[in-house]
Scaffold this active site. Structure first.
Site, PDB file in Angstrom:
ATOM      1  N   ALA A   1       0.834  -1.207   0.000  1.00 55.75           N
ATOM      2  CA  ALA A   1       0.000   0.000   0.000  1.00 55.75           C
ATOM      3  C   ALA A   1       0.865   1.252   0.000  1.00 55.75           C
ATOM      4  O   ALA A   1       0.693   2.149  -0.829  1.00 55.75           O
ATOM      5  CB  ALA A   1      -0.948  -0.008   1.199  1.00 55.75           C
ATOM      6  N   TYR A   2       1.795   1.329   0.935  1.00 52.25           N
ATOM      7  CA  TYR A   2       2.654   2.509   1.031  1.00 52.25           C
ATOM      8  C   TYR A   2       3.635   2.584  -0.143  1.00 52.25           C
ATOM      9  O   TYR A   2       3.804   3.640  -0.769  1.00 52.25           O
ATOM     10  CB  TYR A   2       3.420   2.485   2.346  1.00 52.25           C
ATOM     11  CG  TYR A   2       4.292   3.699   2.584  1.00 52.25           C
ATOM     12  CD1 TYR A   2       3.746   4.977   2.642  1.00 52.25           C
ATOM     13  CD2 TYR A   2       5.678   3.567   2.762  1.00 52.25           C
ATOM     14  CE1 TYR A   2       4.542   6.098   2.873  1.00 52.25           C
ATOM     15  CE2 TYR A   2       6.477   4.674   3.002  1.00 52.25           C
ATOM     16  CZ  TYR A   2       5.904   5.934   3.050  1.00 52.25           C
ATOM     17  OH  TYR A   2       6.697   7.029   3.267  1.00 52.25           O
TER      18      TYR A   2
END
Length: 236
Positions: A154-155
């Protein structure tokens, strides 16, 4: 006071690398405009800058808020006729998880702050950066943007997109203006974000944010080529 007469904008300036960078730029003579969501923390950084003899202005803005960046650019443009330095430091870290378990809501917010806000900052401050005889943009990235790691999807994906935007912008302005763009990977640094990602880590085992801030300030004073990339203390 190598940056006397120059204006800098630092995002995510209320704590960590952003706060340390704001203080270091002010110590080098720049007037620093600091933005973040939390007014109280920004005021604390501003007071520290004033106490050290520096000059700063706080501008509380939530980068995820629609039109927040446009309003910020308008306010800065009404007071200054140029922007010499833009440090894009603010970022959101979604909860670490497998790709199949990514929280869509949290990921969307991270995409907004880490990617969409970056485009909005470049778009809204482009003309002010062009008005500077030496406009510089420094974006803070992460190792997992270029080297994907399990549970960091996600990051890492947001910061990979962040890097692409900055790289493209660097190429677009290369032959049309004096704007120069650099991407800096701070590496392991003692920040609140780092503590959330590595809760069992001894904070004393990684470098303080002031080390990264000092390198950013030094880089701002160098004749780096647009599209420059570096990692701060890669061996630590």
């Amino acid at each position: 006071m190598i940056f006397a007469g120059q204006t800098a904008l630092v995002t995510g300036a209320s704590r960590g690398i952003g706060a340390a960078t704001a203080k270091a730029l002010a110590a080098a003579g720049a007037h620093v405009v600091m933005t973040a969501r939390t007014t109280k923390e920004l005021e604390a950084v501003e007071e520290a800058i004033f106490a050290a003899g520096g000059s700063a202005t706080i501008a509380p803005v939530d980068l995820a808020e629609p039109d927040g960046i446009a309003r910020l650019a308008t306010a800065i443009g009404q007071r200054w006729d140029k922007l010499d330095m833009l440090v894009i430091n603010a970022a959101l870290l979604p909860q670490l998880s497998s790709v199949t378990d990514i929280d869509q809501k949290a990921w969307n917010k991270a995409m907004t702050v880490n990617v969409l806000a970056t485009q909005a900052l470049l778009a809204n401050f482009h003309q002010l950066l062009r008005a500077s005889p030496d406009g510089r943009v420094v974006g803070l990235t992460t190792t997992v943007a270029a080297s994907p790691r399990a549970f960091w999807g996600a990051y890492g994906s947001t910061k990979a997109a962040f890097e692409v935007l900055l790289d493209c912008y660097a190429q677009e302005v290369a032959n049309l203006s004096k704007i120069r763009v650099a991407i800096v990977n701070p590496g392991a640094t003692r920040t609140a974000m780092r503590a959330r990602a590595y809760p069992g880590e001894d904070p004393a085992s990684v470098k303080p944010p002031e080390v990264v801030a000092d390198r950013i300030v030094a880089l701002m004073g160098e004749s780096f080529l647009t599209g420059h990339r570096e990692t701060v203390n890669p061996n630590r």
